[in-house]
Design a protein around this motif. Structure first.
Motif, PDB file in Angstrom:
ATOM      1  N   ILE A 157      18.465  36.777  13.209  1.00  0.00           N
ATOM      2  CA  ILE A 157      18.678  36.521  11.892  1.00  0.00           C
ATOM      3  C   ILE A 157      18.073  37.834  11.272  1.00  0.00           C
ATOM      4  N   ASN A 158      19.298  38.432  10.537  1.00  0.00           N
ATOM      5  CA  ASN A 158      18.799  39.630   9.540  1.00  0.00           C
ATOM      6  C   ASN A 158      19.447  39.673   8.292  1.00  0.00           C
ATOM      7  N   GLY A 159      18.527  40.059   7.313  1.00  0.00           N
ATOM      8  CA  GLY A 159      18.846  40.153   6.219  1.00  0.00           C
ATOM      9  C   GLY A 159      17.927  39.300   5.158  1.00  0.00           C
ATOM     10  N   GLY A 160      18.200  39.623   3.933  1.00  0.00           N
ATOM     11  CA  GLY A 160      17.213  38.557   2.704  1.00  0.00           C
ATOM     12  C   GLY A 160      15.907  38.585   3.332  1.00  0.00           C
ATOM     13  N   THR A 161      14.982  37.704   3.529  1.00  0.00           N
ATOM     14  CA  THR A 161      13.567  37.737   3.894  1.00  0.00           C
ATOM     15  C   THR A 161      13.370  37.833   5.346  1.00  0.00           C
ATOM     16  N   PHE A 162      14.637  37.907   6.364  1.00  0.00           N
ATOM     17  CA  PHE A 162      14.492  37.969   7.553  1.00  0.00           C
ATOM     18  C   PHE A 162      14.673  39.306   7.889  1.00  0.00           C
ATOM     19  N   ASP A 163      14.055  39.855   8.884  1.00  0.00           N
ATOM     20  CA  ASP A 163      14.099  41.195   9.432  1.00  0.00           C
ATOM     21  C   ASP A 163      14.200  41.482  10.833  1.00  0.00           C
ATOM     22  N   ASP A 164      15.687  41.463  11.412  1.00  0.00           N
ATOM     23  CA  ASP A 164      16.125  41.340  12.708  1.00  0.00           C
ATOM     24  C   ASP A 164      15.152  40.387  13.407  1.00  0.00           C
ATOM     25  N   TYR A 165      15.246  39.019  12.947  1.00  0.00           N
ATOM     26  CA  TYR A 165      14.294  37.880  13.591  1.00  0.00           C
ATOM     27  C   TYR A 165      14.992  37.365  14.861  1.00  0.00           C
ATOM     28  N   ASN A 166      14.274  37.266  15.772  1.00  0.00           N
ATOM     29  CA  ASN A 166      14.731  37.071  17.129  1.00  0.00           C
ATOM     30  C   ASN A 166      14.515  35.449  17.033  1.00  0.00           C
ATOM     31  N   PHE A 167      15.765  34.365  16.963  1.00  0.00           N
ATOM     32  CA  PHE A 167      15.528  33.083  16.786  1.00  0.00           C
ATOM     33  C   PHE A 167      15.538  32.495  17.988  1.00  0.00           C
ATOM     34  N   THR A 168      14.686  31.851  19.011  1.00  0.00           N
ATOM     35  CA  THR A 168      14.724  31.203  20.256  1.00  0.00           C
ATOM     36  C   THR A 168      14.010  29.836  19.862  1.00  0.00           C
ATOM     37  N   ASP A 169      15.046  28.785  20.226  1.00  0.00           N
ATOM     38  CA  ASP A 169      14.582  27.424  20.024  1.00  0.00           C
ATOM     39  C   ASP A 169      13.500  26.989  20.939  1.00  0.00           C
ATOM     40  N   GLY A 170      12.675  25.909  20.142  1.00  0.00           N
ATOM     41  CA  GLY A 170      11.659  25.354  20.716  1.00  0.00           C
ATOM     42  C   GLY A 170      12.239  23.899  20.892  1.00  0.00           C
ATOM     43  N   THR A 171      13.022  23.278  20.083  1.00  0.00           N
ATOM     44  CA  THR A 171      13.833  21.877  20.320  1.00  0.00           C
ATOM     45  C   THR A 171      15.080  22.016  19.505  1.00  0.00           C
ATOM     46  N   TYR A 172      15.709  20.877  20.111  1.00  0.00           N
ATOM     47  CA  TYR A 172      17.161  20.842  19.562  1.00  0.00           C
ATOM     48  C   TYR A 172      17.627  19.438  19.781  1.00  0.00           C
ATOM     49  N   LEU A 173      18.535  18.917  18.809  1.00  0.00           N
ATOM     50  CA  LEU A 173      19.131  17.536  18.721  1.00  0.00           C
ATOM     51  C   LEU A 173      20.712  17.758  18.458  1.00  0.00           C
ATOM     52  N   VAL A 174      21.434  17.526  19.277  1.00  0.00           N
ATOM     53  CA  VAL A 174      22.886  17.367  18.980  1.00  0.00           C
ATOM     54  C   VAL A 174      23.286  15.868  18.673  1.00  0.00           C
ATOM     55  N   SER A 175      23.943  15.443  17.756  1.00  0.00           N
ATOM     56  CA  SER A 175      24.406  14.204  17.260  1.00  0.00           C
ATOM     57  C   SER A 175      26.027  14.181  16.886  1.00  0.00           C
TER      58      SER A 175
END
Length: 173
Positions: free
Chosen positions: A40-58
């Motif tokens: 995620i890059n831009g705004g208040t994010f700076d090349d932020y690496n998002f790696t999930d901790g948990t997920y839900l698909v419905s």
């Protein structure tokens, strides 16, 4: 001599009986680490690496929508809401902002925990690269895909880009 023929037949029967249908399964194996990775890059994010901790698909009650909710260990969240346009099979491209015949809109929401901001998709897409039946669990499907999404805050003060993929997320069929 008869005993030798019976012995050969017995060995042949044992070999055939030891074969399993699983030996012929052409389904690719499951990934050891399902989830989502993104930048995620831009705004208040700076090349932020998002790696999930948990997920839900419905899946929607009629199977005409799908929601993928993912949170990371820092409290940031990503939601991908997919409408029925084009279905959910492999190769389907979901355009942000597309409205289907039931008036559901495909969108993405990025919720940043610090500072507390919400970014809503302005453009981009999600491509479903694979959607298949789970090879061992009845009633479960597995979905994978990629995304490239531009998003802004509601006041348009900040904009950001979310690029990444989700891999072998399980959900009830």
């Amino acid at each position: 001599m008869k005993i030798l023929h019976l012995l050969k037949i017995l060995v042949l029967v044992l070999c055939i009986a030891s074969c399993s249908d699983d030996d012929n399964d052409s389904s690719p194996p499951l990934n050891d680490n399902p989830g989502m990775v993104a930048t995620i890059n831009g705004g208040t994010f700076d090349d932020y690496n998002f790696t999930d901790g948990t997920y839900l698909v419905s899946s929607g009650t009629n199977g005409n929508t799908m929601t993928i909710d993912i949170a990371d260990t820092s409290g940031n969240q990503v939601t991908l809401f997919l409408n029925s346009t084009g279905g959910f099979s492999s190769g389907t491209v979901k355009q942000m902002g597309n409205m289907d015949s039931d008036n559901f809109v495909t969108y993405s929401l990025i919720r940043q925990s610090n500072p507390q901001l919400s970014y809503f998709s302005a453009s981009g897409n999600v491509t479903i690269t694979e959607n298949r039946t789970h090879p061992t669990e009845t009633g479960i499907k597995i979905i994978s895909g990629t995304f490239n999404i531009s998003a802004t805050t509601t006041d348009n003060a900040y904009s950001t880009v979310l690029i990444g993929s989700f891999t072998e997320l399980e959900y009830e069929d």
